[in-house]
Motif scaffolding. Sequence first.
Motif, short mmCIF file in Angstrom:
data_model
loop_
_atom_site.label_atom_id
_atom_site.label_comp_id
_atom_site.label_asym_id
_atom_site.label_seq_id
_atom_site.Cartn_x
_atom_site.Cartn_y
_atom_site.Cartn_z
N ALA A 66 0.90 -1.16 0.00
CA ALA A 66 0.00 0.00 0.00
C ALA A 66 0.93 1.21 0.00
CB ALA A 66 -0.90 -0.01 1.22
N GLY A 67 1.69 1.33 -1.08
CA GLY A 67 2.75 2.32 -1.14
C GLY A 67 4.05 1.69 -0.66
N PRO A 68 5.13 2.43 -0.67
CA PRO A 68 6.44 1.86 -0.33
C PRO A 68 6.64 1.60 1.17
CG PRO A 68 6.66 4.18 -0.80
CD PRO A 68 5.24 3.82 -1.12
N TYR A 69 5.78 2.16 2.01
CA TYR A 69 5.99 2.07 3.46
C TYR A 69 4.99 1.18 4.19
CZ TYR A 69 8.67 6.20 2.25
OH TYR A 69 9.54 7.07 1.65
N GLU A 70 3.91 0.82 3.52
CA GLU A 70 2.87 0.02 4.18
C GLU A 70 2.57 -1.25 3.41
OE1 GLU A 70 -0.09 2.85 6.64
OE2 GLU A 70 -0.36 2.91 4.46
N LEU A 71 2.06 -2.21 4.15
CA LEU A 71 1.68 -3.51 3.64
C LEU A 71 0.22 -3.74 3.96
CD1 LEU A 71 3.08 -6.08 2.45
CD2 LEU A 71 3.32 -6.85 4.81
N VAL A 72 -0.51 -4.37 3.04
CA VAL A 72 -1.90 -4.72 3.27
C VAL A 72 -2.01 -6.24 3.23
CG1 VAL A 72 -4.24 -4.62 2.34
CG2 VAL A 72 -2.81 -2.60 2.28
N LEU A 73 -2.66 -6.79 4.25
CA LEU A 73 -2.96 -8.21 4.31
C LEU A 73 -4.46 -8.37 4.09
CD1 LEU A 73 -1.07 -8.90 7.66
CD2 LEU A 73 -0.15 -9.11 5.35
N ASP A 74 -4.86 -9.28 3.21
CA ASP A 74 -6.28 -9.52 2.93
C ASP A 74 -6.63 -10.97 3.21
OD1 ASP A 74 -6.85 -6.93 1.81
OD2 ASP A 74 -5.92 -7.59 -0.07
N ILE A 75 -7.77 -11.16 3.85
CA ILE A 75 -8.34 -12.50 4.02
C ILE A 75 -9.78 -12.42 3.55
CG2 ILE A 75 -8.95 -14.35 5.61
CD1 ILE A 75 -6.72 -13.32 7.47
N LEU A 76 -10.14 -13.25 2.58
CA LEU A 76 -11.51 -13.34 2.08
C LEU A 76 -12.05 -14.70 2.51
CD1 LEU A 76 -9.92 -11.33 0.15
CD2 LEU A 76 -11.82 -11.69 -1.40
N PHE A 77 -12.99 -14.67 3.43
CA PHE A 77 -13.53 -15.90 3.99
C PHE A 77 -14.48 -16.59 3.02
CE2 PHE A 77 -12.09 -13.47 7.64
CZ PHE A 77 -11.39 -14.44 8.35
N LYS A 78 -14.65 -17.90 3.20
CA LYS A 78 -15.43 -18.71 2.27
C LYS A 78 -16.91 -18.36 2.25
CE LYS A 78 -12.43 -22.69 1.94
NZ LYS A 78 -12.27 -24.13 2.16
N ASP A 79 -17.46 -17.95 3.39
CA ASP A 79 -18.87 -17.60 3.40
C ASP A 79 -19.19 -16.62 4.53
OD1 ASP A 79 -19.41 -19.10 5.84
OD2 ASP A 79 -19.53 -20.91 4.62
N GLY B 186 18.27 -4.41 0.34
CA GLY B 186 17.89 -5.46 1.28
C GLY B 186 16.46 -5.92 1.15
N ASP B 187 15.64 -5.24 0.37
CA ASP B 187 14.25 -5.66 0.17
C ASP B 187 14.23 -6.87 -0.74
OD1 ASP B 187 11.51 -5.85 0.03
OD2 ASP B 187 11.27 -4.14 -1.33
N THR B 188 13.60 -7.94 -0.27
CA THR B 188 13.54 -9.17 -1.06
C THR B 188 12.15 -9.42 -1.64
OG1 THR B 188 13.05 -10.47 0.91
CG2 THR B 188 15.38 -10.26 0.28
N ASP B 189 11.22 -8.48 -1.41
CA ASP B 189 9.84 -8.64 -1.88
C ASP B 189 9.29 -7.26 -2.23
OD1 ASP B 189 7.30 -9.55 -2.46
OD2 ASP B 189 6.78 -9.99 -0.38
N VAL B 190 9.72 -6.73 -3.36
CA VAL B 190 9.39 -5.36 -3.76
C VAL B 190 7.88 -5.10 -3.77
CG1 VAL B 190 9.54 -3.69 -5.66
CG2 VAL B 190 11.51 -5.08 -5.08
N TYR B 191 7.09 -6.10 -4.17
CA TYR B 191 5.64 -5.92 -4.28
C TYR B 191 4.88 -6.26 -3.00
CZ TYR B 191 6.89 -5.62 -9.16
OH TYR B 191 7.48 -5.25 -10.34
N GLY B 192 5.56 -6.82 -2.03
CA GLY B 192 4.89 -7.20 -0.79
C GLY B 192 4.00 -8.42 -0.95
N ALA B 193 4.18 -9.16 -2.03
CA ALA B 193 3.28 -10.27 -2.36
C ALA B 193 3.56 -11.56 -1.60
CB ALA B 193 3.35 -10.54 -3.86
N GLN B 194 4.67 -11.62 -0.87
CA GLN B 194 5.01 -12.84 -0.13
C GLN B 194 4.88 -12.66 1.39
OE1 GLN B 194 5.61 -15.55 -1.99
NE2 GLN B 194 5.30 -14.21 -3.73
N GLN B 195 4.34 -11.55 1.81
CA GLN B 195 4.31 -11.24 3.25
C GLN B 195 3.11 -11.83 3.98
OE1 GLN B 195 7.12 -9.86 4.44
NE2 GLN B 195 7.70 -10.12 2.30
N HIS B 196 2.24 -12.54 3.28
CA HIS B 196 1.08 -13.15 3.92
C HIS B 196 1.39 -14.50 4.56
CE1 HIS B 196 1.30 -15.03 -0.01
NE2 HIS B 196 0.60 -16.03 0.50
#
Length: 105
Positions: A17-30, A85-95
């Motif tokens: 969510a920009g270079p300084y923040e990360l967003v975690l999403d959980i979409l539940f089944k129902d 030192g950033d190994t995940d530029v897109y933040g896609a592996q932080q979940h």
Amino acid sequence: MKQSILDLAHVVRSKNAGPYELVLDILFKDKKIYSHIKESGQFKKELIAQIYKIDPKSVHRIVWFDPANAVKVVMPRGIVSGSVGDTDVYGAQQHAPLLKLEFAV
């Protein structure tokens, strides 16, 4: 009885969510699972802080989105996106730490 987040959610993901923040999403089944988790108070800043090893005050916000049976967490990135030192530029592996979550349902 506790169940794994892998059994309760269709989607568990992270993104920048920009270079300084990360967003975690959980979409539940129902709606039933989503409502139970939301109303039970099991999912809170302290839980996120514990699994990510950060101060609960660092978890900026938790947003519940009823139409999608989803919860979103906004927190700081451990390292600025794209910096040395950033190994995940897109933040896609932080979940990954979320995949260990279990909830009483």
